[in-house]
Enzyme design. Structure first.
Site, PDB file in Angstrom:
ATOM      1  N   LYS A  71       8.317  -0.859  15.212  1.00 55.19           N
ATOM      2  CA  LYS A  71       9.346  -0.665  16.244  1.00 55.19           C
ATOM      3  C   LYS A  71       8.792  -1.118  17.596  1.00 55.19           C
ATOM      4  O   LYS A  71       7.575  -1.015  17.837  1.00 55.19           O
ATOM      5  CB  LYS A  71       9.712   0.824  16.260  1.00 55.19           C
ATOM      6  N   SER A 146      17.653   5.586  16.688  1.00 52.02           N
ATOM      7  CA  SER A 146      17.278   4.432  17.490  1.00 52.02           C
ATOM      8  C   SER A 146      16.444   3.400  16.736  1.00 52.02           C
ATOM      9  O   SER A 146      16.377   2.252  17.172  1.00 52.02           O
ATOM     10  CB  SER A 146      16.497   4.896  18.716  1.00 52.02           C
ATOM     11  N   SER A 170      15.854   9.666  14.911  1.00 53.86           N
ATOM     12  CA  SER A 170      15.818   8.206  15.061  1.00 53.86           C
ATOM     13  C   SER A 170      15.184   7.446  13.901  1.00 53.86           C
ATOM     14  O   SER A 170      15.288   6.225  13.850  1.00 53.86           O
ATOM     15  CB  SER A 170      15.075   7.833  16.347  1.00 53.86           C
TER      16      SER A 170
END
Lengths: 471, 96
Positions: A71, A146, A170
Site C-alpha cells: 500500500k 482504504s 481498511s
C-alpha cells in the site's frame, strides 16, 4: 492463481524467482483497474536475483520469489511513498518499513505500490489523489477502502500477496468486497515502523492473500517485536502452521455470533451468514449467542479518536521538511496554511478539522475523553463475549461492493460502511475477512471472524475451517 | 450545538489549514452533521470509567539510552523543498 506457499515451494526447489517476478511485473504494468500506481521493476529484478542466489547457495525461504504489492502508505527505501496524497508527492523514503523488510528477508519481492484512499481515510478508494480504483468484477463499482488497490491487486492476480493497513476496517472491508482474505492483526502484533501514521492507537499493517494459509504465513513472517516501534509486542509469534484438515479446528469450537448484527444487512449477505452458521453446526462447532452492547457506539467513538489522532499525526505535514510546499508564501505561517490546504484533499481536511475540534479546549472532556471511556466499555464487551466463545462470526460489510460515487458526497453514510469492522480496532483484537460466496450479481461476500487479543493464530485456524465451509 | 463559521475559522487557524470562504462554509455544514452523530456518546453512562489510551497492556516502554545508527542525512534532506547544504530553507519567521 498459484498460492504464495506453492510458489515459494517451487522456487525453493529450483524454479526461477526472476521468472515469477517478471510475470507479476507484466501484470502490474498491464493493470486496468488503477489498483497499481507505481511499478518497482528495477527493485524487483534486483531482489529476485538476490532470492535466486540465496536459494542456489542452499537457503530455503518461506516466501521465496513471492511477488508482493504494498500500500502507498508503507515505505520502501529509495522509492516514492505518498499515502496517495498531493502533500507527499515525490517523497522518497530514506528507509524501509519493518513489515516490508521482514517479508523481503523471507524471500518476498516488492513489485508495485497499490492505490489507496488518501492517508487511508475512506471506505471506497475514491479519495486517492491518483483517482479511484475499479472493482475487479464490475468497473462501475468500488473495491472498498482504504486498502482498495491492495485488495484489487490480489483479486486480479497481479500478486499473490499484498499489504494494507487497517485503522477501522481498511483491510477487511475491501477484502470482503473483492473476494480475498484480509486480516487485521492484534494491536502491537506487527511493527508500525515505516507505516505513514493515521490513528496510532488503532493502525495495524496486515496481509491480503488468496487464502487463509497464505495470510497466516505472511503474518508469521512480519510479526514480532521491533525496537523501532515501542508499541510492538514482546510476545512470541504464533506458528504459521494450520491443521492439515481445516475442518478439524471447528470440531468443538465455540463460535459466537451477535444477533443484532443481522439487522440492516443486505438480504444476500444475511443469507450467507446464516448458511455459515448452519454449516458450522454441521461441522461440529457450537454456536454461542453473545452481545456487544456498546458496539453501536463504535462509529461515533472512532470518529472522535481516529480524527483526534489523525489531526495530531498529520500536523507534521507542513511544507517544510518534505512534500508539497506552496509557492510564494510570504512567511512561515503562510507556508504551513497554504501548503496544507493545497496538499490535503477534502476528506483529509474534514478529519483534521474534526480532530482539532474534539481535542480543543472546552471540548476535550465532552468528546475525546468521553470517547476513550466508551472505548473502555467496548473493550469490556469483547472481554465478556470471549469468556463464552473462542471467536465471533459476523458480517464485514452490510452490503456487497457499492456503485462508484454512491456515498462520496455523504461522509456520514460512508463512515457507516465500517460499522462492523471498527470495534475490533477500538478493542485491539485480531479480525479477518474470509470469502464466503457471492450475492445474486456475483459480487463477493466476506464474513468476519474476530478473536481475543493475541489469539491471531487460533483465529487463522478457525478461519481456514470457515473458508473450507464456504467452498 | 451549532458549529458556526466563526468556530470553523478558529479551528482552521489551530490546524494551520488555509481554508477560503467557500471551504469554511462547506466545513461548517459537514462538521455539524458529523458532530451531531457523535453526540450520541452522551447517552452512555461512563461515570468512573477509566479512559483507554492503550489496548494491549503496555506501560512506560523504554529502551537503553544508547547511540544507534541514524538515517543518511543526504537521503533525508533530498526530500526538502528548499535546501542549503545541511539546512532546510524556509521564508523568514520574524519580521524586523
Amino acid at each position: 492463481m498459484t498460492t504464495a506457499r506453492a510458489l515459494a515451494a517451487q522456487v525453493n526447489a529450483g524454479a526461477s524467482a526472476a521468472a515469477a517476478v517478471e510475470q507479476s511485473l507484466a501484470r502490474a504494468q498491464g493493470d486496468t483497474l488503477n489498483a497499481i500506481i507505481r511499478v518497482h521493476a528495477d527493485h524487483a529484478r534486483a531482489q529476485a536475483a538476490s532470492v535466486d542466489a540465496r536459494v542456489r547457495a542452499g537457503e530455503r525461504l518461506p516466501l521465496a520469489g513471492v511477488p508482493l504489492v504494498i500500500k502507498d502508505n508503507l515505505l520502501l527505501a529509495g522509492a516514492e511513498s505518498s499515502a496517495c496524497s498531493r502533500i507527499l508527492a515525490g517523497f522518497r523514503s530514506p528507509y524501509t518499513a519493518t513489515a516490508v523488510a521482514r517479508l523481503e528477508s523471507a524471500g518476498a519481492v516488492v513489485v508495485a505500490t497499490a492505490n489507496m484512499d488518501e492517508f487511508a481515510m475512506g471506505s471506497s478508494n475514491e479519495t486517492s489523489c491518483h483517482g479511484p480504483v475499479k472493482h475487479p468484477k464490475d468497473p462501475t463499482r468500488i473495491p472498498g477502502g482504504s486498502s482498495g488497490g491492495s485488495a484489487a491487486a490480489v483479486a486480479a492476480g497481479i500478486a499473490p500477496l499484498a499489504l494494507g493497513t487497517d485503522t477501522g476496517g481498511s483491510i477487511r472491508q475491501p477484502a470482503s468486497l473483492c473476494g480475498v482474505v484480509g486480516m487485521k492483526p492484534s494491536y502491537g502484533r506487527v511493527s508500525r515502523y515505516g507505516a505513514i501514521a493515521f490513528g496510532s492507537s488503532l493502525d495495524q499493517i496486515g496481509p491480503f492473500a488468496a487464502d487463509v494459509a497464505d495470510a497466516a504465513l505472511a503474518l508469521a513472517v512480519m510479526a514480532g517485536h521491533d525496537g523501532n516501534d515501542s508499541t510492538s509486542a514482546q510476545r512470541p509469534v504464533d506458528s504459521a502452521e494450520l491443521p492439515a484438515d481445516p475442518l478439524a479446528a471447528l470440531r468443538g469450537a465455540r463460535i459466537g455470533y451477535v444477533a443484532a448484527h443481522e439487522a440492516g444487512l443486505a438480504e444476500d449477505v444475511r443469507a450467507r451468514l446464516e448458511l455459515a452458521k448452519r454449516r458450522l453446526v454441521e461441522a461440529g462447532a457450537t454456536l454461542v449467542p453473545v452481545t456487544l452492547p456498546h458496539e453501536r457506539y463504535a462509529v461515533a467513538v472512532y470518529y472522535v479518536i481516529a480524527t483526534g489522532e489523525a489531526a495530531s499525526n498529520l500536523a507534521r505535514f507542513d511544507g517544510v521538511r518534505y512534500g508539497h510546499r506552496a509557492e510564494g508564501a510570504k512567511d512561515l505561517g503562510e507556508v504551513y496554511a497554504r501548503s496544507r490546504v493545497e496538499g490535503f484533499g477534502p476528506e483529509v481536511q474534514r478529519r483534521i478539522m474534526l480532530g482539532t475540534y474534539v481535542l480543543s479546549t472546552g471540548y476535550y472532556d465532552a468528546y475525546y475523553k468521553k470517547a476513550q471511556q466508551v472505548r473502555r466499555r467496548i473493550c469490556d464487551d469483547f472481554a465478556g463475549a470471549f469468556a463464552a466463545c473462542d471467536a465471533i462470526l459476523g458480517p464485514v460489510s452490510p452490503t456487497t461492493a457499492f456503485k462508484a460515487g454512491e456515498k462520496l458526497s455523504d461522509p456520514l453514510q460512508m463512515y457507516l460502511s465500517d460499522i462492523f469492522t471498527i470495534a475490533a480496532n477500538l478493542a485491539g483484537v485480531p479480525a479477518v475477512s474470509v470469502p464466503f460466496g457471492a450475492d445474486r450479481n456475483g459480487l463477493p461476500i466476506g464474513l468476519q471472524l474476530q478473536a481475543p487479543l493475541w489469539a491471531d493464530g487460533r483465529m487463522f485456524a478457525l478461519a481456514a475451517g470457515i473458508e473450507a465451509l464456504g467452498r | 450545538m451549532a458549529i458556526t463559521e466563526k468556530d470553523v475559522r478558529h479551528l482552521a487557524k489551530l490546524a494551520s489549514l488555509g481554508l477560503d470562504d467557500a471551504g469554511v462554509a462547506r466545513m461548517a455544514r459537514e462538521l455539524e452533521a458529523i458532530v451531531g452523530y457523535v453526540n450520541q456518546l452522551s447517552e452512555v453512562d461512563t461515570t468512573g470509567v477509566e479512559p483507554v489510551a492503550n489496548v494491549s497492556g503496555l506501560a512506560n516502554v523504554t529502551r537503553p539510552d544508547a547511540a544507534g545508527p541514524m538515517l543518511a542525512i543526504d537521503a533525508v534532506l533530498a526530500n526538502a523543498p528548499a535546501r542549503n547544504q545541511n539546512a532546510i530553507l524556509v521564508p523568514k519567521v520574524v519580521e524586523r
